[in-house]
Design an enzyme around this catalytic site. Sequence first.
Site, PDB file in Angstrom:
ATOM      1  N   CYS A  88      -4.855 -11.364 -47.034  1.00 54.51           N
ATOM      2  CA  CYS A  88      -4.696 -11.090 -48.403  1.00 54.51           C
ATOM      3  C   CYS A  88      -5.716 -11.784 -48.963  1.00 54.51           C
ATOM      4  O   CYS A  88      -6.390 -12.840 -48.818  1.00 54.51           O
ATOM      5  CB  CYS A  88      -3.462 -11.845 -48.766  1.00 54.51           C
ATOM      6  SG  CYS A  88      -3.274 -11.629 -50.514  1.00 54.51           S
ATOM      7  N   CYS A  91      -4.409 -14.931 -50.914  1.00 54.10           N
ATOM      8  CA  CYS A  91      -3.863 -16.260 -50.511  1.00 54.10           C
ATOM      9  C   CYS A  91      -4.332 -16.489 -48.840  1.00 54.10           C
ATOM     10  O   CYS A  91      -3.909 -17.147 -48.150  1.00 54.10           O
ATOM     11  CB  CYS A  91      -2.162 -16.361 -50.458  1.00 54.10           C
ATOM     12  SG  CYS A  91      -1.458 -15.085 -49.554  1.00 54.10           S
ATOM     13  N   CYS A 144       2.176  -8.848 -50.829  1.00 48.25           N
ATOM     14  CA  CYS A 144       2.175  -9.902 -49.878  1.00 48.25           C
ATOM     15  C   CYS A 144       3.421 -10.809 -50.122  1.00 48.25           C
ATOM     16  O   CYS A 144       3.792 -11.254 -51.300  1.00 48.25           O
ATOM     17  CB  CYS A 144       0.721 -10.798 -50.262  1.00 48.25           C
ATOM     18  SG  CYS A 144       0.679 -12.510 -49.383  1.00 48.25           S
ATOM     19  N   CYS A 147       2.189 -14.558 -51.960  1.00 47.60           N
ATOM     20  CA  CYS A 147       1.834 -14.652 -53.253  1.00 47.60           C
ATOM     21  C   CYS A 147       1.881 -13.391 -54.363  1.00 47.60           C
ATOM     22  O   CYS A 147       1.548 -13.285 -55.336  1.00 47.60           O
ATOM     23  CB  CYS A 147       0.278 -14.745 -53.296  1.00 47.60           C
ATOM     24  SG  CYS A 147      -0.711 -13.154 -52.565  1.00 47.60           S
ATOM     25  N   CYS A 167      -0.964   2.472 -46.447  1.00 43.64           N
ATOM     26  CA  CYS A 167      -2.039   2.894 -47.195  1.00 43.64           C
ATOM     27  C   CYS A 167      -2.502   1.632 -48.123  1.00 43.64           C
ATOM     28  O   CYS A 167      -1.840   1.825 -49.203  1.00 43.64           O
ATOM     29  CB  CYS A 167      -1.634   3.999 -48.191  1.00 43.64           C
ATOM     30  SG  CYS A 167      -3.154   5.105 -48.583  1.00 43.64           S
TER      31      CYS A 167
END
Length: 180
Positions: A88, A91, A144, A147, A167
């Site tokens: 990510c 984070c 995510c 976060c 995707c």
Amino acid sequence: MSRFLVRLSTVVSKGATGKSVLPQKRIFAGIRLISSSTGLQSLTRYDQSTDWQRKLSPEQYVVTREKGTEVPFSGIYLNHNEVGMYHCVCCDSPLFSSEAKYDAGAGWPSFCEAHGTWEKDESHANIVRRPDNSLGSTGTEVICKHCDAHLGHVFEDGPDPTGQRFCINSVALNFKPREK
């Protein structure tokens, strides 16, 4: 359970600011404390006071924090074939392994499963699925778990054995090569 809630409210109140000392509306949702005060923060999520506009590029901010989508076929990781892990951008949580990446021809990096998935059980993966009706039809948004960054969408038209196509926007990811 009541002792836990008392202890939880004690821990939270120690981090309270002047504004949060005033009476406020609190709702317990599992272990996550949701408060109308800006002084209280989630105990299980990324720091909500993070200045995402300062931390991220404008394109990363629009995609991850405002649920935008990058231009198809423009992402840096679309044709990326190095072995490693995609994290990510907000984070740094590991999200997708390069071993799950494939070319779906859709214009965005595609993965058949999230890192941490075991036999369709995503409880140890760092992603969460949410219903998304923003495009006029029902879809599934991928965010995510740590976060709440918008990553992309998942579709049920992927290859075997999972049948899934995650995707994902390249700007929502950072790649870390596998150490040799």
